[in-house]
Design a protein around this motif. Structure first.
Motif, PDB file in Angstrom:
ATOM      1  N   LEU A   1       0.857  -1.178   0.000  1.00  0.00           N
ATOM      2  CA  LEU A   1       0.000   0.000   0.000  1.00  0.00           C
ATOM      3  C   LEU A   1       0.893   1.228   0.000  1.00  0.00           C
ATOM      4  CD1 LEU A   1      -3.048   1.016   0.710  1.00  0.00           C
ATOM      5  CD2 LEU A   1      -2.045   1.366   2.956  1.00  0.00           C
ATOM      6  N   HIS A   2       0.753   2.067  -1.013  1.00  0.00           N
ATOM      7  CA  HIS A   2       1.561   3.282  -1.102  1.00  0.00           C
ATOM      8  C   HIS A   2       0.743   4.422  -1.701  1.00  0.00           C
ATOM      9  CE1 HIS A   2       5.380   0.680  -1.029  1.00  0.00           C
ATOM     10  NE2 HIS A   2       5.361   1.399   0.089  1.00  0.00           N
ATOM     11  N   GLN A   3       1.278   5.623  -1.550  1.00  0.00           N
ATOM     12  CA  GLN A   3       0.633   6.818  -2.084  1.00  0.00           C
ATOM     13  C   GLN A   3       1.206   7.119  -3.471  1.00  0.00           C
ATOM     14  OE1 GLN A   3       1.129  10.310   0.349  1.00  0.00           O
ATOM     15  NE2 GLN A   3      -0.693  11.262  -0.519  1.00  0.00           N
ATOM     16  N   VAL A   4       0.313   7.491  -4.390  1.00  0.00           N
ATOM     17  CA  VAL A   4       0.729   7.808  -5.760  1.00  0.00           C
ATOM     18  C   VAL A   4       1.340   9.207  -5.786  1.00  0.00           C
ATOM     19  CG1 VAL A   4      -0.066   8.145  -8.141  1.00  0.00           C
ATOM     20  CG2 VAL A   4      -1.076   6.345  -6.739  1.00  0.00           C
ATOM     21  N   VAL A   5       2.531   9.319  -6.374  1.00  0.00           N
ATOM     22  CA  VAL A   5       3.189  10.622  -6.497  1.00  0.00           C
ATOM     23  C   VAL A   5       3.387  11.006  -7.963  1.00  0.00           C
ATOM     24  CG1 VAL A   5       4.326  10.537  -4.254  1.00  0.00           C
ATOM     25  CG2 VAL A   5       5.477   9.573  -6.248  1.00  0.00           C
TER      26      VAL A   5
END
Length: 141
Positions: A48-52
């Motif tokens: 789970l990660h944040q889109v940059v």
């Protein structure tokens, strides 16, 4: 039921804390933008990660479009590329502070609603009333 996950670490803090419950929706990758939080398949685990960042590749000959997302967690500056094949879904919302109660409830829900449990639930649902009726019949005689 199967789209609910528990955060196992604090690498997305303060957005998502350890033991928070998260719900994943099946949002198409074409609708994912910067700052969205996504689930994707890593080499051997769900991540789970944040889109940059988002890159779009259009192929003129076939008219198909490929998306590649650049993601990172909030703790480190390491960035990872996520392809359409790895992408699983977008995190819709977080139920904060799941802690031990949240873990226990999630495990119980997954056990109860597991497709493999249909047969035991049917057997229990058919045999318990039979025992109750037999017991009542012996009392009323």
């Amino acid at each position: 039921v199967y789209n609910i996950y528990i955060m196992k670490n604090d690498k997305m803090s303060p957005l998502i804390e350890e033991n928070d419950l998260m719900y994943m929706s099946n949002t198409p990758i074409s609708e994912i933008y910067s700052n969205d939080i996504i689930f994707y398949q890593g080499s051997d685990t769900l991540l789970l990660h944040q889109v940059v960042g988002r890159e779009t590749y259009v192929y003129d000959s076939s008219g198909s479009v490929d998306y590649v997302l650049t993601v990172k967690n909030t703790v480190s500056s390491d960035k990872t590329k996520v392809t359409e094949e790895q992408y699983l879904g977008k995190m819709d919302f977080v139920i904060g502070n799941g802690n031990e109660f949240g873990k226990t409830m999630l495990i119980l829900v997954r056990i109860i609603f597991n497709p493999v449990m249909i047969i035991p639930w049917l057997i229990i649902g058919m045999t318990v009333p039979l025992f109750v009726m037999r017991r009542r019949a012996t009392i009323n005689v």
